[in-house]
Motif scaffolding. Structure first.
Motif, mmCIF file in Angstrom:
data_model
loop_
_atom_site.group_PDB
_atom_site.id
_atom_site.type_symbol
_atom_site.label_atom_id
_atom_site.label_comp_id
_atom_site.label_asym_id
_atom_site.label_seq_id
_atom_site.Cartn_x
_atom_site.Cartn_y
_atom_site.Cartn_z
ATOM 1 N N SER A 185 1.002 -1.095 0.054
ATOM 2 C CA SER A 185 -0.036 0.027 0.157
ATOM 3 C C SER A 185 0.791 1.100 -0.140
ATOM 4 O O SER A 185 0.597 2.263 -0.887
ATOM 5 N N ALA A 186 1.981 1.371 0.854
ATOM 6 C CA ALA A 186 3.003 2.340 0.933
ATOM 7 C C ALA A 186 3.590 2.619 -0.504
ATOM 8 O O ALA A 186 3.453 3.727 -0.896
ATOM 9 N N VAL A 187 4.140 1.712 -1.118
ATOM 10 C CA VAL A 187 4.858 1.795 -2.507
ATOM 11 C C VAL A 187 3.790 2.045 -3.279
ATOM 12 O O VAL A 187 3.858 3.029 -4.217
ATOM 13 N N ALA A 188 2.536 1.501 -3.208
ATOM 14 C CA ALA A 188 1.575 2.035 -4.439
ATOM 15 C C ALA A 188 1.229 3.410 -4.342
ATOM 16 O O ALA A 188 1.106 4.058 -5.515
ATOM 17 N N VAL A 189 1.067 4.244 -3.418
ATOM 18 C CA VAL A 189 0.946 5.415 -2.998
ATOM 19 C C VAL A 189 2.078 6.332 -3.542
ATOM 20 O O VAL A 189 2.099 7.372 -4.132
ATOM 21 N N ALA A 190 3.131 5.852 -2.996
ATOM 22 C CA ALA A 190 4.382 6.772 -2.893
ATOM 23 C C ALA A 190 5.025 6.540 -4.595
ATOM 24 O O ALA A 190 5.686 7.808 -5.182
ATOM 25 N N SER A 191 4.695 5.690 -5.257
ATOM 26 C CA SER A 191 5.136 5.621 -6.815
ATOM 27 C C SER A 191 3.885 5.805 -7.634
ATOM 28 O O SER A 191 3.886 5.379 -8.762
ATOM 29 N N ASP A 192 2.917 6.497 -7.263
ATOM 30 C CA ASP A 192 1.738 6.718 -8.099
ATOM 31 C C ASP A 192 1.187 5.721 -8.562
ATOM 32 O O ASP A 192 0.719 5.574 -9.974
ATOM 33 N N GLY A 249 1.514 -3.047 14.805
ATOM 34 C CA GLY A 249 2.620 -2.625 15.899
ATOM 35 C C GLY A 249 3.546 -1.518 15.007
ATOM 36 O O GLY A 249 4.648 -1.455 15.321
ATOM 37 N N GLY A 250 2.971 -1.265 14.047
ATOM 38 C CA GLY A 250 3.550 -0.228 13.174
ATOM 39 C C GLY A 250 3.483 -0.315 11.568
ATOM 40 O O GLY A 250 3.990 0.438 10.985
ATOM 41 N N SER A 251 2.689 -1.337 11.280
ATOM 42 C CA SER A 251 2.610 -1.643 9.929
ATOM 43 C C SER A 251 1.961 -0.732 8.868
ATOM 44 O O SER A 251 1.852 -0.856 7.675
ATOM 45 N N ILE A 252 1.309 0.599 9.335
ATOM 46 C CA ILE A 252 1.362 1.732 8.408
ATOM 47 C C ILE A 252 2.243 2.669 8.632
ATOM 48 O O ILE A 252 2.856 3.022 7.564
ATOM 49 N N ARG A 253 2.643 2.900 9.760
ATOM 50 C CA ARG A 253 3.561 4.173 9.984
ATOM 51 C C ARG A 253 5.002 3.620 9.318
ATOM 52 O O ARG A 253 5.590 4.662 8.698
ATOM 53 N N GLN A 254 5.587 2.676 9.754
ATOM 54 C CA GLN A 254 6.804 2.038 9.062
ATOM 55 C C GLN A 254 6.907 2.234 7.551
ATOM 56 O O GLN A 254 7.862 2.840 7.332
ATOM 57 N N PRO A 255 6.370 1.498 6.842
ATOM 58 C CA PRO A 255 6.382 1.442 5.485
ATOM 59 C C PRO A 255 6.147 2.830 4.961
ATOM 60 O O PRO A 255 6.502 3.424 3.927
ATOM 61 N N ALA A 256 5.124 3.619 5.469
ATOM 62 C CA ALA A 256 5.013 5.271 5.045
ATOM 63 C C ALA A 256 6.346 5.850 5.229
ATOM 64 O O ALA A 256 6.562 6.637 4.301
ATOM 65 N N SER A 257 7.003 5.749 6.208
ATOM 66 C CA SER A 257 8.083 6.517 6.897
ATOM 67 C C SER A 257 9.415 6.025 5.750
ATOM 68 O O SER A 257 10.004 6.611 5.015
ATOM 69 N N PHE A 258 9.405 4.743 5.376
ATOM 70 C CA PHE A 258 10.425 4.074 4.340
ATOM 71 C C PHE A 258 10.095 4.482 2.948
ATOM 72 O O PHE A 258 11.111 4.324 2.222
ATOM 73 N N ASN A 259 8.935 4.959 2.759
ATOM 74 C CA ASN A 259 8.596 5.419 1.153
ATOM 75 C C ASN A 259 8.256 6.806 1.169
ATOM 76 O O ASN A 259 7.667 7.293 0.013
ATOM 77 N N GLY A 260 8.658 7.473 2.414
ATOM 78 C CA GLY A 260 8.602 9.079 1.985
ATOM 79 C C GLY A 260 7.111 9.714 1.894
ATOM 80 O O GLY A 260 6.747 10.586 1.446
ATOM 81 N N ILE A 261 6.163 8.752 2.377
ATOM 82 C CA ILE A 261 4.541 9.363 2.401
ATOM 83 C C ILE A 261 4.086 9.585 3.932
ATOM 84 O O ILE A 261 4.654 8.977 4.996
ATOM 85 N N PRO A 285 14.184 8.003 2.237
ATOM 86 C CA PRO A 285 13.177 8.993 3.190
ATOM 87 C C PRO A 285 13.091 8.330 4.527
ATOM 88 O O PRO A 285 13.223 7.075 4.943
ATOM 89 N N ILE A 286 12.903 9.321 5.625
ATOM 90 C CA ILE A 286 12.513 8.755 7.006
ATOM 91 C C ILE A 286 11.605 9.605 7.484
ATOM 92 O O ILE A 286 11.078 10.734 6.985
ATOM 93 N N GLY A 287 10.993 9.192 8.629
ATOM 94 C CA GLY A 287 9.710 9.798 9.171
ATOM 95 C C GLY A 287 9.750 10.243 10.279
ATOM 96 O O GLY A 287 10.669 9.652 11.154
ATOM 97 N N LEU A 288 8.779 11.206 10.693
ATOM 98 C CA LEU A 288 8.600 11.818 12.139
ATOM 99 C C LEU A 288 7.086 11.089 12.623
ATOM 100 O O LEU A 288 6.371 11.076 11.807
ATOM 101 N N GLN A 289 7.331 10.772 13.875
ATOM 102 C CA GLN A 289 6.257 9.868 14.304
ATOM 103 C C GLN A 289 5.593 11.167 15.509
ATOM 104 O O GLN A 289 6.322 11.398 16.518
ATOM 105 N N ILE A 290 4.194 11.115 15.331
ATOM 106 C CA ILE A 290 3.510 11.998 16.486
ATOM 107 C C ILE A 290 2.574 11.206 16.869
ATOM 108 O O ILE A 290 1.438 10.520 16.058
ATOM 109 N N LEU A 291 2.275 11.071 18.233
ATOM 110 C CA LEU A 291 1.515 10.637 19.002
ATOM 111 C C LEU A 291 0.583 11.518 19.696
ATOM 112 O O LEU A 291 0.991 12.333 20.221
ATOM 113 N N ALA A 292 -0.701 11.013 19.806
ATOM 114 C CA ALA A 292 -1.816 11.974 20.535
ATOM 115 C C ALA A 292 -2.684 10.966 21.215
ATOM 116 O O ALA A 292 -2.763 9.702 20.923
#
Lengths: 474, 94
Positions: free
Chosen positions: A155-162, A173-185, A450-457
């Motif tokens: 899913s992350a690559v599909a969006v990042a690569s258009d 356990g991180g399965s959305i945030r980690q690939p988002a960070s690895f692919n710059g989205i 790419p790397i990511g910043l995580q924000i927790l609320a």
């Protein structure tokens, strides 16, 4: 006409389709033409994409189009779409066709979103790289030698690569945030209970949440607003009325304070990732945010707690795959042998490992030492976060300690792979929402990654995540 | 943990493993359990009372679907089409 997929947003696409600049069919075709099989982001491309878009075009003609009408989406292949193969990345579900729609899919169908295909994932979402998929590894958008991350790597690559405008993933356990960070989205893990999991293939039911991937914060919010809400098919969903009341009381205009758990950021983080993190803090300070150091005394145990409770839940959830009612079956001499062979052959290595580990954790004599103790610690960690959130509005960490790693480089020791989840697991343990947003690049072997910043609320404060992300990215 | 413990576990969760994989798993289990064992450092007075507030949320079974509404769709997924008169066929149990 040529559609500029790189800069497209949901609102831009909507306006263009409304004005007749392009049709939903042309938009879907543009994404289909852009699918690069080498990246292996999709397990399957649906055969009715243009048919779906045609229906969307009709809605533009008859004036019933909504924001998500005709928007091409990629769906993690562990979310059920009726009649479509839903493999969950496993051989055991290779030919399984979903017999009903997940609640999130029902909601997206109602607004006329277009589903491009089912994206690749680690088998049953067990992993952080898609290397555990029965359908091959997904390659990173920025370097074909490296992993996409996981489990929602496709899913992350599909969006990042258009190859889709936005996507859905699941985060245990991180399965959305980690690939988002690895692919710059961007990738959002929603508050536990805010989005229904009915129709999502269960992994660890006290952790699993569905959430969106997108290239900008506005699109994240549009998809989140569409999929959230109470569902009688998922008894863990939060009641609509009271939840919305609480959300409306959140003051988005006040000066906000950011908490940094420095004691948790002392070791195991790449120097340039940490440098980038410091720059992110500086940037938010300049935008008027207050910064405060906070203590989360027991956060260090969250990874261990997660790797006790999650396999325990996995072992229960995956017992349903027995070759009787659906999925793969391997015949034996008798019913017991049918089970043993079906599971032995149908499940991949990491999935077998987690089921067996979970069985051990729940077995007589060990349940108190592992399962119950981890449950108590989970409450203690939750209280640590409650206390921290009484002092600050959000908490910041890097999404991961390092950028995307080289395929195959984590070797055979499962713990090495698990350690990469160190910053993401705590919000699954606690249940609060968390987002990963792109924060810059670091160089590895001559390539910018790419790397990511995580924000927790706190629970239900998704709108605060949206506001801060918007301030950070604009 | 010993190989006989692994054998006991794979029987409990009904997963057939080769002898080689059992040996491999033994090492991996030690590694993972060694890691998660750090929680034993935390002293907790009373596990039972502190184990938390999680509970099942049940709902009334109201307005059930009409019988047979989804039968064909569901039976179409049965491996090898092993069905008869709206039922799934299984091997003898007793």
């Amino acid at each position: 006409m040529v559609i500029d997929l790189k800069t497209l947003t949901i609102k831009k696409a909507h306006e263009a389709m409304k004005a007749g600049d392009f049709t939903a069919q042309e938009l879907a075709q543009a994404y289909l033409d852009n699918i690069n099989p080498e990246l292996n982001a999709f397990i399957l491309i649906f055969d009715d994409v243009l048919e779906q878009s045609k229906k969307a075009d009709e809605r533009f003609k008859n004036g019933t189009a909504e924001l998500l009408t005709g928007i091409p989406m990629a769906i993690k292949n562990n979310i059920l779409i009726k009649g479509k193969r839903t493999t969950a990345g496993s051989k055991i579900l290779e030919n399984y066709k979903a017999t009903y729609d997940a609640t999130v899919i029902t909601k997206l169908k109602k607004v006329g979103a277009v589903f491009i295909g089912g994206t690749n994932l680690d088998e049953f979402a067990h992993g952080s790289s898609t290397e555990n998929s029965a359908y091959g590894v997904t390659k990173n958008t920025y370097d074909l030698e490296r992993v996409a991350g996981g489990s929602s790597g496709g899913s992350a690559v599909a969006v990042a690569s258009d190859m889709a405008l936005v996507a859905l993933g699941s985060d245990t356990g991180g399965s959305i945030r980690q690939p988002a960070s690895f692919n710059g989205i961007l990738g959002l893990k929603t508050t536990y209970g805010r989005v229904s999991r009915s129709g999502a293939v269960a992994m660890g039911s006290s952790f699993d949440q569905i959430g969106p991937f997108a290239k900008n914060i506005e699109d994240i919010k549009i998809v989140y607003d569409c999929i959230k809400g109470e569902d009688k098919m998922d008894s863990t969903t939060l009641k609509n009325g009271r939840t919305e009341e609480l959300e409306q009381k959140i003051d988005l205009d006040k000066k906000m304070t950011i908490g940094i758990p420095r004691h948790f950021l002392q070791e195991g983080i790449d120097a340039d990732v940490m440098e980038n993190f410091e720059e992110s803090i500086k940037k938010l300070k300049e935008k008027g945010y207050e910064v405060k150091e906070i203590e989360l005394p027991n956060i260090k145990y969250s990874l261990a707690v997660y790797y006790i409770l999650m396999p325990a839940e996995v072992s229960a959830n995956l017992s349903r795959y027995d070759g009787v009612r659906f999925g793969f079956k391997k015949e034996g001499e008798n019913l017991l042998e049918d089970y043993m062979k079906t599971k032995g052959e149908g499940f991949g290595k990491e999935t077998r490992r987690r089921i067996i580990l979970g069985t051990y954790i729940l077995s007589a004599g060990y349940k108190d030492a592992y399962y119950k103790k981890a449950q108590v610690l989970r409450n203690i960690i939750r209280k640590d976060f409650e206390k921290a959130f009484s002092e600050v509005d959000v908490i910041l960490t890097p999404t991961t300690p390092s950028p995307a790693f080289v395929i195959g480089s984590k070797g055979d020791d499962p713990v090495q792979m698990y350690l990469g989840d160190i910053f993401t697991v705590s919000s699954n343990v606690v249940g609060n929402p968390a987002i990963s947003i792109p924060s810059g690049f670091v160089e590895r072997d001559g390539k910018n990654l790419p790397i990511g910043l995580q924000i927790l609320a706190p629970h239900l404060y998704e709108d605060v995540l949206v506001k801060i992300s918007d301030d950070f990215l604009s | 943990m010993e190989i006989k413990d692994i054998e006991n576990l794979v029987n409990l969760c009904r997963i057939e493993l080769s002898e080689d994989e059992k040996k491999e798993l033994l090492g991996e289990m030690d590694s993972v359990l060694g890691f998660v064992d750090q929680i034993q450092k935390v002293k907790i007075e009373d596990l039972k009372t502190e184990a938390g507030e999680l509970r099942n949320i049940m709902r009334e079974d109201e307005n059930p679907y009409a019988g047979g509404e989804f039968t064909d769709d569901i039976l179409a997924e049965v491996p090898d089409n092993n069905t008869q008169d709206g039922y799934v066929k299984v091997k003898k149990i007793l």
